[in-house]
Design an enzyme around this catalytic site. Structure first.
Site, short mmCIF file in Angstrom:
data_model
loop_
_atom_site.label_atom_id
_atom_site.label_comp_id
_atom_site.label_asym_id
_atom_site.label_seq_id
_atom_site.Cartn_x
_atom_site.Cartn_y
_atom_site.Cartn_z
N ASP A 44 36.59 60.82 67.43
CA ASP A 44 37.98 60.39 67.31
C ASP A 44 38.25 59.93 65.87
O ASP A 44 37.80 58.87 65.46
CB ASP A 44 38.26 59.23 68.28
CG ASP A 44 39.73 58.84 68.26
OD1 ASP A 44 40.55 59.63 68.77
OD2 ASP A 44 40.05 57.78 67.71
N TYR A 49 42.40 56.01 58.85
CA TYR A 49 41.09 55.33 58.80
C TYR A 49 40.44 55.50 57.42
O TYR A 49 39.46 54.82 57.11
CB TYR A 49 40.14 55.83 59.89
CG TYR A 49 40.64 55.65 61.31
CD1 TYR A 49 41.71 54.78 61.60
CD2 TYR A 49 40.06 56.32 62.37
CE1 TYR A 49 42.18 54.63 62.89
CE2 TYR A 49 40.52 56.16 63.68
CZ TYR A 49 41.59 55.32 63.92
OH TYR A 49 42.04 55.17 65.22
N LYS A 74 44.96 62.36 63.89
CA LYS A 74 46.23 61.68 64.23
C LYS A 74 47.15 61.65 63.00
O LYS A 74 46.68 61.34 61.89
CB LYS A 74 45.98 60.23 64.68
CG LYS A 74 44.95 60.08 65.77
CD LYS A 74 44.82 58.66 66.28
CE LYS A 74 43.55 58.50 67.09
NZ LYS A 74 42.38 58.04 66.33
N HIS A 107 50.15 59.08 65.98
CA HIS A 107 49.36 57.83 66.03
C HIS A 107 50.14 56.67 66.67
O HIS A 107 49.60 55.94 67.50
CB HIS A 107 48.90 57.45 64.61
CG HIS A 107 47.65 56.65 64.58
ND1 HIS A 107 46.68 56.81 63.62
CD2 HIS A 107 47.18 55.67 65.40
CE1 HIS A 107 45.68 55.96 63.86
NE2 HIS A 107 45.97 55.26 64.93
N1 LIG Z 1 45.05 55.06 68.37
C1 LIG Z 1 44.93 53.84 67.89
O1 LIG Z 1 45.92 53.21 67.46
C2 LIG Z 1 43.59 53.19 67.87
C3 LIG Z 1 43.47 51.81 67.63
C4 LIG Z 1 42.20 51.24 67.66
C5 LIG Z 1 41.09 52.02 67.91
N2 LIG Z 1 41.22 53.38 68.10
C6 LIG Z 1 40.03 54.26 68.34
O2 LIG Z 1 39.17 53.65 69.31
C7 LIG Z 1 37.88 53.46 68.72
C8 LIG Z 1 37.17 52.25 69.32
O3 LIG Z 1 37.93 51.08 69.19
P1 LIG Z 1 37.51 49.87 68.25
O4 LIG Z 1 36.86 50.42 67.05
O5 LIG Z 1 38.71 49.01 68.12
O6 LIG Z 1 36.50 48.99 69.05
P2 LIG Z 1 35.47 49.04 70.29
O7 LIG Z 1 34.82 50.35 70.41
O8 LIG Z 1 36.19 48.47 71.44
O9 LIG Z 1 34.43 47.96 69.76
C9 LIG Z 1 33.71 48.15 68.57
C10 LIG Z 1 32.98 46.86 68.23
O10 LIG Z 1 32.02 46.58 69.25
C11 LIG Z 1 30.70 46.54 68.67
N3 LIG Z 1 29.81 47.21 69.63
C12 LIG Z 1 29.81 48.53 69.94
N4 LIG Z 1 28.89 48.78 70.89
C13 LIG Z 1 28.28 47.60 71.17
C14 LIG Z 1 27.26 47.25 72.05
N5 LIG Z 1 26.66 48.14 72.86
N6 LIG Z 1 26.86 45.95 72.08
C15 LIG Z 1 27.46 45.03 71.28
N7 LIG Z 1 28.45 45.32 70.42
C16 LIG Z 1 28.87 46.61 70.36
C17 LIG Z 1 30.82 47.27 67.36
O11 LIG Z 1 29.91 46.75 66.41
P3 LIG Z 1 28.87 47.69 65.60
O12 LIG Z 1 29.67 48.82 65.00
O13 LIG Z 1 28.31 46.75 64.58
O14 LIG Z 1 27.88 48.15 66.61
C18 LIG Z 1 32.24 46.96 66.92
O15 LIG Z 1 32.31 45.68 66.32
C19 LIG Z 1 38.20 53.33 67.23
O16 LIG Z 1 37.05 53.45 66.43
C20 LIG Z 1 39.21 54.42 67.06
O17 LIG Z 1 38.57 55.69 67.01
C21 LIG Z 1 42.45 53.96 68.09
#
Ligand SMILES: NC(=O)c1ccc[n+]([C@@H]2O[C@H](COP(=O)([O-])OP(=O)(O)OC[C@H]3O[C@@H](n4cnc5c(N)ncnc54)[C@H](OP(=O)(O)O)[C@@H]3O)[C@@H](O)[C@H]2O)c1
Length: 277
Positions: A44, A49, A74, A107
């Site tokens: 994704d 980004y 996006k 987006h």
């Molecule tokens: N469309 C939109 O507007 C939008 C908005 C936000 C996000 N997104 C997409 O969704 C994806 C995921 O969302 P997100 O990046 O907000 O957060 P997330 O996946 O909910 O959480 C990521 C966080 O959790 C930690 N983490 C991951 N796996 C873990 C585990 N097994 N144990 C402990 N900690 C863990 C990561 O740290 P480490 O990296 O240090 O492991 C990071 O700090 C984004 O990367 C993006 O591609 C889209």
């Protein structure tokens, strides 16, 4: 089942790998390469980004054939409208070193609080995505952060969204938007499925995880899948990447799903009608 099937018949791997906040350069290249090595086939990405060039290098380095990968892009908020969207798409393809995308999303919706002609603007951006789809440059099209009121006008279009990527995690279920997605067979993708990491400190979540002998992150990913959402967990660490997609050997009980639905303390996400970006 490894894949969901979108309303146009395109298969999409059930768990994706997120790239938001992944620092551009070597960190991103290595993270995406590792994600692919550990089995992720769905990446994704997004222009905003700021790391699409690095994602593109990792895709090349991975040695995995392009057709085995599912790549999402996006169009960012500054590029709304027909011509700008077309140009943004070309740049994204160039940066990702690909000549097509598997999925292209708007987006964020233009919202009534920002634009008088928000419906027209969303419709123009959507027309560009529709033309890219008809031209075979994207295999599927959709939206992100579209709540019910933003999605409704697009449901009158010739081709309607196949995906809506939303903030969805325990404690955030966006019920009215999800109901509309289900009615029109629009696949909900769960962004921030781990609550951006903050959710993982919840005591209630920890207690549920302990009962299943799983990590809090695995419970969150499984909760998404049992709801029929497509989770997009992000991690920079190989062990966590593996853990986040190892969720096939258990099932959450109905009572635990319900408790997770209403987990408290993690806000309601950004309202697209309030954002200033
Ligand atoms: N469309 C939109 O507007 C939008 C908005 C936000 C996000 N997104 C997409 O969704 C994806 C995921 O969302 P997100 O990046 O907000 O957060 P997330 O996946 O909910 O959480 C990521 C966080 O959790 C930690 N983490 C991951 N796996 C873990 C585990 N097994 N144990 C402990 N900690 C863990 C990561 O740290 P480490 O990296 O240090 O492991 C990071 O700090 C984004 O990367 C993006 O591609 C889209």
């Amino acid at each position: 089942m490894e894949n969901y099937v979108l309303r146009n018949g395109v298969e999409i791997p059930k768990i994706g790998y997120g790239t938001w906040k992944t620092p551009d350069g070597d960190t991103c290249i290595q993270a995406v390469e590792t994600a692919i090595k550990t089995g992720y086939r769905h990446i994704d990405a997004a222009a905003v980004y700021g790391n699409e060039v690095s994602v593109g290098i990792a895709l090349q380095n991975s040695g995995v054939e392009r057709k085995e990968l599912f790549i999402t892009g996006k169009v960012w908020n500054t590029e709304r409208g027909y011509g700008r969207t077309m140009r943004a798409f070309e740049k994204t393809c160039k940066d990702l070193q690909t000549d097509y995308l598997d999925l292209y999303l708007i987006h964020w919706p233009a919202s009534p609080s920002q634009y008088k002609c928000w419906k027209e603007l969303n419709s123009e951006t959507w027309e560009a995505l529709t033309d890219l789809y008809k031209a075979g440059k994207v295999r599927a099209i959709g939206v992100s952060n579209f709540r019910r009121r933003h999605l409704l006008p697009l449901l009158q279009e010739e081709i309607i969204p196949m995906v809506n990527q939303l903030q969805l995690h325990p404690g955030m279920t966006q019920d009215d938007t999800i109901a509309l997605c289900r009615e029109y067979d629009i696949l909900p993708e769960a962004y921030s499925p781990l609550g951006n990491g903050k959710l993982l400190n919840s005591d209630s979540l920890r207690m549920i995880a302990e009962r299943y002998g799983k990590s809090q992150a695995q419970i969150c990913v499984k909760w998404s899948i049992q709801h029929g959402f497509l989770p997009l967990p992000k991690s920079l660490h190989e062990e966590r990447m593996k853990m986040n997609r190892s969720v096939d050997d258990f099932e959450l009980k109905e009572e635990d799903m319900k408790a997770l639905d209403v987990l408290e303390g993690f806000g309601t996400g950004n309202d697209p009608d309030q954002i200033t970006f």
